[in-house]
Write an enzyme that holds these catalytic residues in place. Sequence first.
Site, PDB file in Angstrom:
ATOM      1  N   THR A 121       0.791  -1.000   0.441  1.00 53.77           N
ATOM      2  CA  THR A 121      -0.449  -0.104  -0.124  1.00 53.77           C
ATOM      3  C   THR A 121       0.972   0.829   0.024  1.00 53.77           C
ATOM      4  OG1 THR A 121      -1.317  -1.739   0.978  1.00 53.77           O
ATOM      5  CG2 THR A 121      -1.987   1.181   0.720  1.00 53.77           C
ATOM      6  N   PHE A 150      -5.860  -6.480  -0.442  1.00 55.74           N
ATOM      7  CA  PHE A 150      -7.435  -6.891  -0.591  1.00 55.74           C
ATOM      8  C   PHE A 150      -7.634  -7.533   0.812  1.00 55.74           C
ATOM      9  CE2 PHE A 150      -8.069  -4.332  -4.070  1.00 55.74           C
ATOM     10  CZ  PHE A 150      -8.634  -3.109  -4.039  1.00 55.74           C
ATOM     11  N   GLU A 153      -5.992  -9.733   7.443  1.00 55.83           N
ATOM     12  CA  GLU A 153      -5.385 -11.183   8.606  1.00 55.83           C
ATOM     13  C   GLU A 153      -6.197 -11.964   8.661  1.00 55.83           C
ATOM     14  OE1 GLU A 153      -2.324  -9.278  11.023  1.00 55.83           O
ATOM     15  OE2 GLU A 153      -1.923  -7.643   9.675  1.00 55.83           O
ATOM     16  N   CYS A 258      -3.741  -1.821   9.241  1.00 52.84           N
ATOM     17  CA  CYS A 258      -4.127  -1.152   8.081  1.00 52.84           C
ATOM     18  C   CYS A 258      -4.141  -0.290   7.886  1.00 52.84           C
ATOM     19  CB  CYS A 258      -4.918  -2.441   6.724  1.00 52.84           C
ATOM     20  SG  CYS A 258      -3.177  -3.345   6.466  1.00 52.84           S
ATOM     21  N   LYS A 319      -7.511  -8.323  16.489  1.00 58.61           N
ATOM     22  CA  LYS A 319      -9.277  -8.956  16.149  1.00 58.61           C
ATOM     23  C   LYS A 319      -9.177 -10.486  16.355  1.00 58.61           C
ATOM     24  CE  LYS A 319      -7.784  -9.350  11.007  1.00 58.61           C
ATOM     25  NZ  LYS A 319      -8.911  -9.858   9.671  1.00 58.61           N
ATOM     26  N   ARG A 326      -0.747  -5.232  16.310  1.00 57.11           N
ATOM     27  CA  ARG A 326      -0.047  -3.833  15.708  1.00 57.11           C
ATOM     28  C   ARG A 326      -1.001  -3.498  15.998  1.00 57.11           C
ATOM     29  NH1 ARG A 326       2.930  -5.151  10.324  1.00 57.11           N
ATOM     30  NH2 ARG A 326       0.894  -6.729  10.527  1.00 57.11           N
TER      31      ARG A 326
END
Length: 449
Positions: A121, A150, A153, A258, A319, A326
Amino acid sequence: MAKLAVIGCGYVGAVTAACFTDLGHTVECIDIDATRVAMLQRGIAPIHEPGLEPLLRAGIATGRLAIRSTYPERMDAEIVFIAVNTPASQEGAADLRAVRDAVTSVANRLATGSIIVNKSTVPIGTGDLVAGMARRTGMADIAVVSNPEFLREGSAVHDFMHPDRVVLGSTDPAAADRVAALYEPLGAFIQRVDIRTAEMIKYASNAFLATKISFINEIASICESLGADVTEVARGMGMDVRIGAQFLQAGLGWGGSCFPKDVRALAHMAAVHGTHPQLLRSVMEINSDQRLRTVQKIRAALDNDLERRRILVLGAAFKNDTDDIRNSPSIELAKLLQLEGADVAIYDPVVPAERIHREAPTLRVAETVAHGAFGAHALVLATPWPEFKTLRWDELGTLMARRTVIDSRNYLDAAAVVEAGFSYTCIGRPSLETPATVLESEFAMRRAE
Ligand code: UDX
């Protein structure tokens, strides 16, 4: 079948390499991190990513996937994917050193007619910069294509194999055709645009998803003030196909490698180029406020004083289904609780303790939920790991100094928690008291009638 190379073996690079090998191509994967390469060569993924290791092992076993830490003198790859990381400064400016190094390293090793595909990115305009660098550094004629990823993770392999769309940005239609051919077996729509538009699609997609989450978090706060239930509001909204049901889960806000980086970078680019990114700034502000609002809820649930309160935070990953911490909202929350004097422990079923220690040295890491719950005044659900859904609340309650649960992701079975005598606080929905208090208040209401 094509000969491919992938530069950078992080979650994007490793998944791209493993999946293209699975599709029948020959892939050489190069990463400058020798430790990571040594792991990958043994078929061990450097990250917790469901489905990745079997693909890596199968690829290595067929001899079509090679992983190395140095560049060969000449590269015979027809198409090289750049998937290195682009960390952001505090202001949001992307650090392109790894991209530049990768491009200079491959450009003078490739043959004429090869293609550099950028998957990292990168700020809008980087594709042009890469093309310029390839022209200057390389002796050969090399085309450049932008192909943003896209991949989420935790479901990156699935997302690679079942893309909603494939975006290809290029000024060279023949090069774009060759990259498109690699994706054709996946059956997804292939959108062809210019390089800058492709780069912008990536930022705009992530910024929009982050906006959806911040939007529902703001609605959750309004629901709380007005007595509505945000989970039902999101369900009702999500059934409208124009809105869509995904990314409307109110909670502790977004994190990860991200969204925080990309939203900040887009806002930074906008500001640098004279646009006032009002909405993006609000989206970021709502997100950091969401952590503070959760602290306030925990404080309120513990008689407005967090000093020396023992709190167990459930989940450290940003998550579930990943071991990535991170910009983890869970760790940020734990640190905020510590600032208020709380004695905080954290438990995660997957993230190794030493990684949490590196990120937050003063946090206690619990080996098990029961271990962390012992003597605790509150449990805070921060990462929605499925194993937290089936916790034995009655047993945990007997270990704790006080039966308080704050569910910052609206994830737990509220009825089961309350049934076990806990007070239950959630996001954007009415909180529930222990059955005794409920009974008391019902009794009071009946008397008032
Ligand atoms: C994201 C994008 O989804 C992916 O397309 C891109 O390529 C990389 O960035 P990822 O960072 O893996 O993927 O995580 P994602 O699943 O998108 O979740 C991001 C954050 O938003 C997490 O902290 C998650 O907990 C949070 N989230 C997500 C919510 O708070 N509510 C939701 O409804 C959805």
